[in-house]
Design a protein around this motif. Structure first.
Motif, PDB file in Angstrom:
ATOM      1  N   ILE A  31       0.865  -1.182   0.000  1.00  0.00           N
ATOM      2  CA  ILE A  31       0.000   0.000   0.000  1.00  0.00           C
ATOM      3  C   ILE A  31       0.899   1.229   0.000  1.00  0.00           C
ATOM      4  CG2 ILE A  31      -1.774   1.273   1.259  1.00  0.00           C
ATOM      5  CD1 ILE A  31      -2.544  -1.480   2.539  1.00  0.00           C
ATOM      6  N   CYS A  32       0.703   2.090  -0.964  1.00  0.00           N
ATOM      7  CA  CYS A  32       1.563   3.260  -1.097  1.00  0.00           C
ATOM      8  C   CYS A  32       0.789   4.393  -1.746  1.00  0.00           C
ATOM      9  CB  CYS A  32       2.812   2.917  -1.915  1.00  0.00           C
ATOM     10  SG  CYS A  32       2.458   2.295  -3.573  1.00  0.00           S
ATOM     11  N   SER A  33       1.422   5.530  -1.880  1.00  0.00           N
ATOM     12  CA  SER A  33       0.780   6.667  -2.525  1.00  0.00           C
ATOM     13  C   SER A  33       0.828   6.502  -4.038  1.00  0.00           C
ATOM     14  CB  SER A  33       1.461   7.975  -2.126  1.00  0.00           C
ATOM     15  OG  SER A  33       2.683   8.120  -2.815  1.00  0.00           O
ATOM     16  N   ASP A  34       0.001   7.254  -4.728  1.00  0.00           N
ATOM     17  CA  ASP A  34      -0.013   7.199  -6.191  1.00  0.00           C
ATOM     18  C   ASP A  34       1.279   7.732  -6.802  1.00  0.00           C
ATOM     19  OD1 ASP A  34      -0.649   9.723  -5.269  1.00  0.00           O
ATOM     20  OD2 ASP A  34      -2.261  10.078  -6.686  1.00  0.00           O
ATOM     21  N   CYS A  35       2.053   8.518  -6.032  1.00  0.00           N
ATOM     22  CA  CYS A  35       3.343   9.009  -6.539  1.00  0.00           C
ATOM     23  C   CYS A  35       4.316   7.860  -6.762  1.00  0.00           C
ATOM     24  CB  CYS A  35       3.973   9.984  -5.555  1.00  0.00           C
ATOM     25  SG  CYS A  35       3.019  11.453  -5.248  1.00  0.00           S
ATOM     26  N   VAL A  36       4.307   6.884  -5.865  1.00  0.00           N
ATOM     27  CA  VAL A  36       5.248   5.771  -5.946  1.00  0.00           C
ATOM     28  C   VAL A  36       4.997   4.944  -7.198  1.00  0.00           C
ATOM     29  CG1 VAL A  36       6.090   3.698  -4.800  1.00  0.00           C
ATOM     30  CG2 VAL A  36       5.465   5.694  -3.439  1.00  0.00           C
ATOM     31  N   ILE A  37       3.732   4.611  -7.463  1.00  0.00           N
ATOM     32  CA  ILE A  37       3.441   3.795  -8.640  1.00  0.00           C
ATOM     33  C   ILE A  37       3.623   4.596  -9.932  1.00  0.00           C
ATOM     34  CG2 ILE A  37       1.934   2.253  -7.351  1.00  0.00           C
ATOM     35  CD1 ILE A  37      -0.464   3.653  -8.707  1.00  0.00           C
ATOM     36  N   ALA A  38       3.469   5.914  -9.859  1.00  0.00           N
ATOM     37  CA  ALA A  38       3.742   6.747 -11.032  1.00  0.00           C
ATOM     38  C   ALA A  38       5.218   6.701 -11.381  1.00  0.00           C
ATOM     39  CB  ALA A  38       3.297   8.183 -10.787  1.00  0.00           C
TER      40      ALA A  38
ATOM     41  N   THR B 284       9.218   4.838 -15.085  1.00  0.00           N
ATOM     42  CA  THR B 284      10.585   4.473 -15.426  1.00  0.00           C
ATOM     43  C   THR B 284      10.755   2.975 -15.657  1.00  0.00           C
ATOM     44  OG1 THR B 284      11.226   4.186 -13.107  1.00  0.00           O
ATOM     45  CG2 THR B 284      11.484   6.392 -14.062  1.00  0.00           C
ATOM     46  N   GLY B 285       9.897   2.165 -15.045  1.00  0.00           N
ATOM     47  CA  GLY B 285      10.033   0.710 -15.131  1.00  0.00           C
ATOM     48  C   GLY B 285      10.790   0.122 -13.968  1.00  0.00           C
ATOM     49  N   TYR B 286      11.286   0.950 -13.056  1.00  0.00           N
ATOM     50  CA  TYR B 286      11.994   0.468 -11.871  1.00  0.00           C
ATOM     51  C   TYR B 286      11.905   1.545 -10.784  1.00  0.00           C
ATOM     52  CZ  TYR B 286      15.479   3.102 -14.557  1.00  0.00           C
ATOM     53  OH  TYR B 286      16.114   4.054 -15.321  1.00  0.00           O
ATOM     54  N   PRO B 287      12.174   1.186  -9.523  1.00  0.00           N
ATOM     55  CA  PRO B 287      11.896   2.113  -8.417  1.00  0.00           C
ATOM     56  C   PRO B 287      13.006   3.097  -8.092  1.00  0.00           C
ATOM     57  CG  PRO B 287      12.554   0.012  -7.527  1.00  0.00           C
ATOM     58  CD  PRO B 287      12.578  -0.147  -9.026  1.00  0.00           C
ATOM     59  N   VAL B 288      13.645   3.651  -9.112  1.00  0.00           N
ATOM     60  CA  VAL B 288      14.694   4.650  -8.900  1.00  0.00           C
ATOM     61  C   VAL B 288      14.472   5.795  -9.878  1.00  0.00           C
ATOM     62  CG1 VAL B 288      17.163   5.129  -9.000  1.00  0.00           C
ATOM     63  CG2 VAL B 288      16.365   2.930  -8.096  1.00  0.00           C
ATOM     64  N   GLY B 289      14.551   7.016  -9.378  1.00  0.00           N
ATOM     65  CA  GLY B 289      14.379   8.195 -10.219  1.00  0.00           C
ATOM     66  C   GLY B 289      13.476   9.203  -9.562  1.00  0.00           C
ATOM     67  N   ILE B 290      12.953  10.099 -10.359  1.00  0.00           N
ATOM     68  CA  ILE B 290      12.075  11.167  -9.865  1.00  0.00           C
ATOM     69  C   ILE B 290      10.868  11.259 -10.783  1.00  0.00           C
ATOM     70  CG2 ILE B 290      11.848  13.678  -9.555  1.00  0.00           C
ATOM     71  CD1 ILE B 290      14.789  13.720  -8.716  1.00  0.00           C
ATOM     72  N   THR B 291       9.703  11.432 -10.215  1.00  0.00           N
ATOM     73  CA  THR B 291       8.513  11.720 -11.003  1.00  0.00           C
ATOM     74  C   THR B 291       8.025  13.122 -10.671  1.00  0.00           C
ATOM     75  OG1 THR B 291       6.273  11.012 -11.598  1.00  0.00           O
ATOM     76  CG2 THR B 291       6.951  10.657  -9.319  1.00  0.00           C
ATOM     77  N   VAL B 292       7.750  13.882 -11.706  1.00  0.00           N
ATOM     78  CA  VAL B 292       7.233  15.240 -11.550  1.00  0.00           C
ATOM     79  C   VAL B 292       5.805  15.224 -12.091  1.00  0.00           C
ATOM     80  CG1 VAL B 292       7.592  17.683 -12.021  1.00  0.00           C
ATOM     81  CG2 VAL B 292       9.557  16.143 -11.878  1.00  0.00           C
ATOM     82  N   ILE B 293       4.858  15.272 -11.189  1.00  0.00           N
ATOM     83  CA  ILE B 293       3.448  15.174 -11.567  1.00  0.00           C
ATOM     84  C   ILE B 293       2.848  16.569 -11.608  1.00  0.00           C
ATOM     85  CG2 ILE B 293       1.194  14.233 -10.936  1.00  0.00           C
ATOM     86  CD1 ILE B 293       2.667  11.996  -9.448  1.00  0.00           C
ATOM     87  N   SER B 294       2.287  16.916 -12.764  1.00  0.00           N
ATOM     88  CA  SER B 294       1.616  18.199 -12.910  1.00  0.00           C
ATOM     89  C   SER B 294       0.355  17.992 -13.728  1.00  0.00           C
ATOM     90  CB  SER B 294       2.536  19.223 -13.590  1.00  0.00           C
ATOM     91  OG  SER B 294       1.872  20.468 -13.713  1.00  0.00           O
TER      92      SER B 294
END
Length: 331
Positions: free
Chosen positions: A124-131, A136-146
């Motif tokens: 269970i996590c926030s929608d930012c994590v799955i975005a 990216t296809g893997y759990p490393v990097g940054i997502t900028v949601i606008s």
């Protein structure tokens, strides 16, 4: 499709759920990260809907995903893990509430599959994590949601995370569609009053909304009870007028990009060293406009972090949730 910390599994099936304030998407995925089924339902933000209505949306999305896979009855098809990336889930109390929701989901089953989730296989996590993971296809990097709102979220290879912004339309959401639209409306009214510079936004808003006079904005916004989504839906007008060369509208777009760039810079500083390569994935409708927000942002980021690569999402957030569910099984 899998990279980073994800490994291939054998004979396992999982559910990945992207639950937001607009809709809920569920995918059914096999051990090779192949999507077998997909279902959609209404919104599932329990903070605004309540837990029962959120559960109904999630259950319906699951049912539609399973049914779309056309699984035969008595096929011994067992779903072993689930990841729910939900809007409004950021505290331990939220996670505990959603865990209770998942337990209730397992009690009702009219589908040709079984669902047996061990506690360790419920993510269970926030929608930012799955975005991020989907993008990216893997759990490393940054997502900028606008989109309607805005937030920056990142994670490095050591598992450290950093969130910047995302405080909602009253307390933040700088660089979001809502922020852009409000600034555009304010600029139009200032020009109308004689308090601001000329801008074609006034005429464009008036025509778009079918107003006889700009004063009628008061009736539209206040008396009709417009909310965040209705106002944010006007952001493309600001974007288009900026692309046409309007100086005021262009300044609003530049300001939005600057806010998102600054938030991203903070996340970069917290997570990555200057020579480290990583990806920044852009999510949300603001990035697809005519005023080239993406190009402006990419140019600004290149000056700050030349080793970063700005990309658009490789996969949807629900796919990222599926990857996280597979990873939970593997661990």
């Amino acid at each position: 499709m899998l990279s980073g910390s994800f490994s291939k599994l054998s004979m396992s099936y999982v559910l990945g759920i992207d639950g937001g304030g607009t809709k809920t998407i569920c995918i059914l995925m096999d051990e090779n990260s192949l999507v077998l089924g997909r279902g959609e339902a209404g919104q599932s933000n329990y903070q605004t809907l309540g837990i029962e209505r959120a559960k109904q949306s999630i259950q319906l999305a699951i049912e539609r995903a399973v049914l779309s896979a056309k699984i035969e009855a008595n096929s011994n098809f067992n779903i072993e893990a689930i990841c729910l990336g939900l809007a409004g889930v950021g505290r331990q109390k939220d996670i505990e509430i959603v865990q209770f929701l998942v337990q209730n989901l397992q009690l009702t089953n009219t589908l040709p599959v079984t669902r047996s989730f061990l506690p360790r296989n419920i993510v269970i996590c926030s929608d930012c994590v799955i975005a991020l993971v989907g993008g990216t296809g893997y759990p490393v990097g940054i997502t900028v949601i606008s989109g309607t709102g805005s937030i920056v979220f990142g994670q490095n290879s050591q598992g450290k995370t950093k969130r910047v912004g995302g405080w909602g339309y009253l307390l933040g959401d700088e660089g979001s569609g809502y922020d852009i639209a409000v600034q555009g409306l304010q600029a139009a009214l200032k020009f109308y009053d004689g308090r601001g510079d000329f801008t074609a936004l006034a005429e464009n808003f008036q025509n778009h909304l079918g107003l006889n006079h700009l004063e009628e904005l008061v009736e539209v916004v206040y008396r009709r009870g417009w909310g965040v989504k209705e106002i944010a839906a006007l952001a493309p007008i600001v974007d288009r007028v900026a692309a046409e060369g309007d100086r005021v509208a262009d300044g609003i777009i530049n300001s939005a990009v600057a806010e998102l760039t600054f938030s991203t810079k903070i996340a970069i500083s917290a997570l990555f060293n200057p020579r480290e390569e990583f990806e920044i994935v852009l999510v949300g409708g603001v990035w697809g406009g005519e005023a080239n927000c993406r190009g402006r942002f990419e140019a600004a980021i290149t000056a700050i972090a030349p080793t970063a690569k700005v990309i658009l999402p490789r996969y949807e957030p629900a796919f990222g949730a599926g990857l996280l569910a597979l990873n939970a099984l593997n661990n």
